[in-house]
Design a protein around this motif. Sequence first.
Motif, short mmCIF file in Angstrom:
data_model
loop_
_atom_site.label_atom_id
_atom_site.label_comp_id
_atom_site.label_asym_id
_atom_site.label_seq_id
_atom_site.Cartn_x
_atom_site.Cartn_y
_atom_site.Cartn_z
N ARG A 255 0.84 -1.21 0.00
CA ARG A 255 0.00 0.00 0.00
C ARG A 255 0.87 1.24 0.00
O ARG A 255 1.94 1.26 0.62
N GLY A 256 0.39 2.29 -0.70
CA GLY A 256 1.14 3.53 -0.69
C GLY A 256 0.65 4.51 -1.73
O GLY A 256 -0.24 4.21 -2.53
N PRO A 257 1.24 5.71 -1.75
CA PRO A 257 0.88 6.72 -2.74
C PRO A 257 1.41 6.34 -4.12
O PRO A 257 2.40 5.63 -4.26
N VAL A 258 0.70 6.83 -5.13
CA VAL A 258 1.03 6.51 -6.53
C VAL A 258 1.34 7.80 -7.28
O VAL A 258 0.65 8.81 -7.13
N SER A 259 2.36 7.74 -8.11
CA SER A 259 2.71 8.87 -8.97
C SER A 259 2.93 8.38 -10.39
O SER A 259 3.21 7.19 -10.62
N ALA A 260 2.78 9.28 -11.35
CA ALA A 260 2.98 8.94 -12.76
C ALA A 260 4.41 9.25 -13.18
O ALA A 260 4.97 10.30 -12.81
N ALA A 261 5.00 8.34 -13.94
CA ALA A 261 6.35 8.56 -14.46
C ALA A 261 6.30 9.59 -15.58
O ALA A 261 5.25 9.83 -16.19
N PRO A 262 7.43 10.23 -15.90
CA PRO A 262 7.47 11.16 -17.03
C PRO A 262 7.06 10.47 -18.33
O PRO A 262 7.21 9.25 -18.48
N SER A 263 6.56 11.26 -19.28
CA SER A 263 6.04 10.71 -20.52
C SER A 263 7.06 9.85 -21.27
O SER A 263 6.74 8.77 -21.76
N GLU A 264 8.31 10.32 -21.33
CA GLU A 264 9.31 9.56 -22.09
C GLU A 264 9.58 8.19 -21.45
O GLU A 264 9.82 7.20 -22.15
N GLU A 265 9.49 8.13 -20.14
CA GLU A 265 9.68 6.86 -19.47
C GLU A 265 8.48 5.94 -19.70
O GLU A 265 8.63 4.73 -19.89
N SER A 266 7.28 6.52 -19.70
CA SER A 266 6.08 5.73 -19.95
C SER A 266 6.09 5.16 -21.36
O SER A 266 5.75 3.99 -21.58
N GLN A 267 6.52 5.98 -22.34
CA GLN A 267 6.59 5.49 -23.72
C GLN A 267 7.67 4.42 -23.87
O GLN A 267 7.50 3.44 -24.59
N GLY A 268 8.78 4.59 -23.16
CA GLY A 268 9.82 3.57 -23.19
C GLY A 268 9.34 2.25 -22.63
O GLY A 268 9.67 1.18 -23.15
N ASP A 269 8.55 2.31 -21.57
CA ASP A 269 7.97 1.10 -20.99
C ASP A 269 7.08 0.40 -22.00
O ASP A 269 7.16 -0.82 -22.18
N LEU A 270 6.24 1.16 -22.68
CA LEU A 270 5.33 0.58 -23.66
C LEU A 270 6.09 -0.06 -24.82
O LEU A 270 5.80 -1.19 -25.24
N HIS A 271 7.09 0.63 -25.34
CA HIS A 271 7.78 0.15 -26.53
C HIS A 271 8.77 -0.98 -26.22
O HIS A 271 9.28 -1.62 -27.15
N ALA A 272 9.00 -1.24 -24.96
CA ALA A 272 9.82 -2.39 -24.59
C ALA A 272 8.98 -3.67 -24.53
O ALA A 272 9.53 -4.76 -24.38
N ARG A 273 7.67 -3.55 -24.67
CA ARG A 273 6.78 -4.70 -24.58
C ARG A 273 6.51 -5.27 -25.97
O ARG A 273 7.13 -4.89 -26.96
N SER A 274 5.55 -6.17 -26.05
CA SER A 274 5.29 -6.90 -27.29
C SER A 274 4.48 -6.06 -28.29
O SER A 274 3.90 -5.02 -27.94
N THR A 275 4.45 -6.55 -29.53
CA THR A 275 3.62 -5.90 -30.56
C THR A 275 2.16 -5.90 -30.13
O THR A 275 1.43 -4.92 -30.35
N GLY A 276 1.72 -6.99 -29.51
CA GLY A 276 0.33 -7.07 -29.06
C GLY A 276 0.02 -6.03 -28.00
O GLY A 276 -1.07 -5.44 -28.00
N ALA A 277 0.98 -5.78 -27.09
CA ALA A 277 0.76 -4.77 -26.06
C ALA A 277 0.64 -3.38 -26.69
O ALA A 277 -0.21 -2.58 -26.29
N LEU A 278 1.50 -3.09 -27.69
CA LEU A 278 1.41 -1.80 -28.37
C LEU A 278 0.10 -1.69 -29.13
O LEU A 278 -0.56 -0.64 -29.11
#
Length: 226
Positions: A118-141
Motif C-alpha cells: 500500500r502507498g501513494p502513486v505517482s505517474a512517471a514522465p512521458s518519455e519513461e512511460s513510452q519507453g515502458d510501452l515500446h519495450a513490450r510486445s507488438t500485441g501490447a502496443l
Amino acid sequence: MDCDLHALLRSLRVWDPALTALPPFDPATAPAAPLPLFAEWFAAAVSAGQTEPHTMSLATSDASGLPDVRIVMLHGADADGWSFASHDGSRKGRQLAARPYAALGFYWPVLGRQVRVRGPVSAAPSEESQGDLHARSTGALAAALTGHQSEVLPSLDELARASRSAWERAAADPAAPVPSWTLYRLRPREVEFFQGDERRRHVRLRYRREDTGGQQASWTRELLWP
C-alpha cells in the motif's frame, strides 16, 4: 445446467497437498527492507511453477471514496516503487488522478503466499512511460493503440475493426507513440508478507515505512496475528 454454488464451494480445498507446498518462513531471517524479500519470494513462485506470478490485484478508489479492484501486470519493482501501466483516461487512471493512493495484492497459491503493498502513486514522465510501452510486445502496443479503455463499446464489430487497424500500425511502426499510456509507481508505505501454514498458524510479517526525511527509507518490522 443448474449449479449449486454453495455445494461447489464446500467441495473445494485450500492448498491441496498435491498442488501446494507450504515452505517454512522464519521472519527473524527477513531482511531489513521489503524489496529483497519480495524479489526472493517472486523468484520462488516462478521456480515453483506458479502461473502468471507477475499478475496482481490493483485496488483504487474513485473521487467519492468508493473502492474498485482489477487484475493488472507488474512492470517492475525497485527503489522507486512497484510499477504498473494504463491509459491515463481509463477508469483506474481517472481514479488515481482523483485519489493517488492504491493497494496491490499478489497471491501465489502454489506456495500459499501473499504479498500486500500500500502507498501513494505517482505517474512517471512521458518519455519513461513510452519507453515502458515500446519495450513490450507488438500485441501490447496494438492494445494501447486501440485506445478507448473503459469507454462504452457500441459493438464487438467496432472493436474488431479498431483492433485490426491498431495491429497493422503496431507492426509497421513499433515506436508509434501513445500519449495517454502512463507508467505508474506505487511507493510503498506498508508491505505485508503472508505465509500459509497447514495448521492455520499463518505467518504474517508487515513492514512499515518510517519517514525520516533522508534518502534511505527506514522500515519497522512487526508480526501480525493470522
